[in-house]
Design an enzyme around this catalytic site. Structure first.
Site, short mmCIF file in Angstrom:
data_model
loop_
_atom_site.label_atom_id
_atom_site.label_comp_id
_atom_site.label_asym_id
_atom_site.label_seq_id
_atom_site.Cartn_x
_atom_site.Cartn_y
_atom_site.Cartn_z
N ASP A 132 -1.11 -8.35 -3.15
CA ASP A 132 -1.93 -8.24 -4.20
C ASP A 132 -3.23 -7.98 -3.76
O ASP A 132 -4.19 -7.89 -5.09
CB ASP A 132 -1.86 -9.80 -4.43
CG ASP A 132 -2.45 -11.04 -3.42
OD1 ASP A 132 -2.66 -10.48 -2.55
OD2 ASP A 132 -2.53 -11.98 -3.48
N ASP A 133 -3.41 -7.60 -3.12
CA ASP A 133 -4.80 -6.72 -2.70
C ASP A 133 -4.60 -4.84 -2.49
O ASP A 133 -5.12 -4.33 -1.83
CB ASP A 133 -5.36 -6.95 -1.42
CG ASP A 133 -4.59 -6.99 -0.12
OD1 ASP A 133 -3.81 -6.41 0.13
OD2 ASP A 133 -4.59 -6.95 1.10
N ASP A 178 7.32 -8.31 7.76
CA ASP A 178 7.23 -6.37 7.14
C ASP A 178 7.94 -6.75 8.97
O ASP A 178 8.59 -5.32 9.37
CB ASP A 178 5.61 -6.35 7.92
CG ASP A 178 5.04 -6.70 8.16
OD1 ASP A 178 4.87 -7.44 9.01
OD2 ASP A 178 3.07 -6.20 8.36
N HIS A 229 -5.23 -1.81 4.45
CA HIS A 229 -6.57 -2.12 4.64
C HIS A 229 -7.05 -2.54 6.16
O HIS A 229 -8.13 -1.97 6.58
CB HIS A 229 -7.41 -4.03 3.93
CG HIS A 229 -6.33 -4.84 4.68
ND1 HIS A 229 -5.69 -6.15 4.40
CD2 HIS A 229 -6.37 -5.25 5.64
CE1 HIS A 229 -5.11 -6.43 4.71
NE2 HIS A 229 -5.57 -6.35 5.45
#
Ligand SMILES: *[C@@H]1O[C@H](CO)[C@@H](O)[C@H](O)[C@H]1NC(C)=O
Length: 367
Positions: free
Chosen positions: A193-194, A281, A305
Site C-alpha cells: 500500500d506504499d 516475500d 522504498h
C-alpha cells in the site's frame, strides 16, 4: 550534367545488363541472404541441417539461376523463386511472440492493514486505482465499510492478524495467492500500500512474457542471494536463493502459480513460511527458487522504498513500473519530480500521476 552515380549505372547498363535484370539479380541475392539467415535461425532453434551445407545449395542455385536464366525473364517468376527458396523455413520463426496481454489478464493485489486504510489508500484510490478499478484488490485484516464502498467492493478481509508478524504477513500472501488461483487471470502481481504502480507500463511489460511459461518477475533488494541454514533430514544444510522484495512488487505467471500449488495453495504458503521462519516475500523466493528451481528474473523497473527514489532519473520515469516512499529519520525518501507543493503531495504520487497521466481532472493545466 550526370553525377558520378548515374554514370556508373549507365556504364554497367551498356556493358553488362539492363536495369531490369540488375534488379532481378538484386532481389535474388537478397533472397539468398534472407534464406541463409532464416536457415541460421532455424538451425539454432531446431538443430536442423548444418547451415553451411544449405548455404552452399542456396549459393549454387543462385549461380545456376544467373547463368541459365533468360535475361528477359519477368519479375514475378523471380518472386516465385524467392518464395520457393524461403517458404520452407519461414513458418518456423512465426511462433516466438507471446500471446497478447491486456489489463484484464492481470490480477493486482495490494497488501494493506487496518491502520493504514485512511493514511495510505486515499491516494491510491485517487490515482492508479482509477486505471484498473476492476483488476486491483486490497487485502486487509478488518471489515471497513467506508473503503469497501470506495473500492466498489474490492476490499478483502483476509481474517489474518493485523500485526506485522511473519505469520500475519504470510497469512495475507497466502490469501492473495489463493484468491488469484480462483480467477482465470494470466498474471498475479503483488504490491504494497506504499507503492505507486504505472499500470499501463506493467501491462506492456508483461506482454513480453508468456504466462504459459513459468515466470517469477521482480527485484531483489540485497546484493547477493540469501543464505539460510536449514535442517533437512536431521542434517544442517546451507541453501542459497534470491527473492523479489515484496515492497517493490513482483509478478508470477499462471503456469508458475499452478506448479506452486502443492506447497503454496490453500494455506500451505503459511506452513511453508513457518518452516523456514522467514517473511512472506522471502518465503516466496524460497518456494520458487529453492523448491521449484525456477530462477527469479530481475526487473529493474520495480522500486521499493529500500532504494533511494531520488536516483530514478526524470527521463526514465515513464519506463518504471513501481515506485514507493518512506521516511527514515527526518528525511523523506520520495521520487524527485516537479508538480504539486510538498505540503499537498508529500509522497509525490500526485505529481508522478499527473506527469504520467496529465488528463486526470485534478492535474494542473490539463487539456
Ligand atoms: C473471513 O471470515 C469471514 C467470517 O467468518 C468469512 O465469511 C470470510 O470468507 C473469511 N475470509 C477469508 C478470506 O477467508
Amino acid at each position: 550534367m550526370p553525377d558520378g552515380d548515374s554514370e556508373v549505372i549507365s556504364e554497367t547498363n551498356s556493358a553488362k545488363m539492363n536495369l531490369r535484370n540488375r534488379k532481378s539479380w538484386q532481389i535474388l541475392s537478397c533472397a539468398a541472404v534472407f534464406a541463409y539467415s532464416t536457415l541460421l535461425v532455424y538451425q539454432t532453434f531446431s538443430g536442423g541441417a548444418p547451415a553451411q551445407e544449405v548455404l552452399a545449395e542456396v549459393k549454387l542455385s543462385a549461380k545456376t539461376y544467373r547463368l541459365e536464366r533468360n535475361l528477359a525473364e519477368d519479375r514475378s517468376s523471380v518472386e516465385n523463386d524467392i518464395h520457393e527458396l524461403t517458404s520452407e523455413v519461414v513458418p518456423t520463426t512465426a511462433t516466438v511472440k507471446p500471446p497478447l496481454t491486456t489489463l484484464d489478464d492481470v490480477f493486482i493485489s495490494v497488501k494493506t492493514t487496518k491502520n493504514y486504510h485512511t493514511k495510505r489508500l486515499p491516494i491510491i484510490l485517487k490515482t492508479w486505482f482509477q486505471l484498473a478499478r476492476k483488476q486491483i484488490w486490497f487485502f486487509t485484516d478488518t471489515d471497513d465499510r467506508e473503503f469497501q464502498t470506495k473500492t466498489n467492493g474490492h476490499m478483502i478481509n483476509t481474517n489474518c492478524s493485523s500485526s506485522h508478524s511473519r505469520k500475519a504477513l504470510c497469512c495475507k500472501m497466502s490469501v492473495e495467492f489463493d484468491t488469484f488461483l480462483k480467477t482465470d487471470k494470466k498474471w498475479f502481481c503483488h504490491f504494497d500500500d506504499d507503492n505507486y504502480v504505472n499500470v499501463p507500463r506493467l501491462v506492456r511489460f508483461l506482454g513480453d512474457y508468456n504466462f504459459r511459461d513459468e515466470w517469477y518477475l521482480g527485484k531483489p533488494s540485497i546484493q547477493a542471494p540469501l543464505e539460510i541454514i536449514k535442517k533437512e533430514k536431521k542434517v544442517l544444510k546451507k541453501i542459497k536463493f534470491w527473492f523479489a522484495t515484496g515492497g517493490a512488487g513482483f509478478c508470477l505467471s499462471r503456469a508458475l502459480a499452478l506448479r506452486m500449488m502443492p506447497v503454496a495453495s490453500e494455506g500451505r504458503f503459511i506452513s511453508t513460511g513457518e518452516r523456514i521462519r522467514l517473511p512472506d516475500d522471502v518465503t516466496m523466493g524460497y518456494i520458487i527458487e529453492h523448491l521449484l528451481k525456477q530462477p527469479l528474473t530481475v526487473v529493474d523497473q520495480f522500486h521499493s522504498h529500500l532504494e533511494p527514489m531520488k536516483f530514478i532519473r526524470r527521463d526514465t520515469i515513464e519506463d518504471q513500473i513501481s515506485f514507493s516512499y518512506a521516511k527514515s529519520k527526518d528525511e523523506w525518501n520520495v521520487v524527485k519530480i516537479d508538480g504539486f507543493d510538498e505540503s499537498e503531495d508529500q509522497y509525490r504520487f500526485l505529481s508522478l500521476h499527473c506527469f504520467l497521466f496529465p488528463y486526470f481532472s485534478f492535474c494542473p493545466g490539463r487539456r
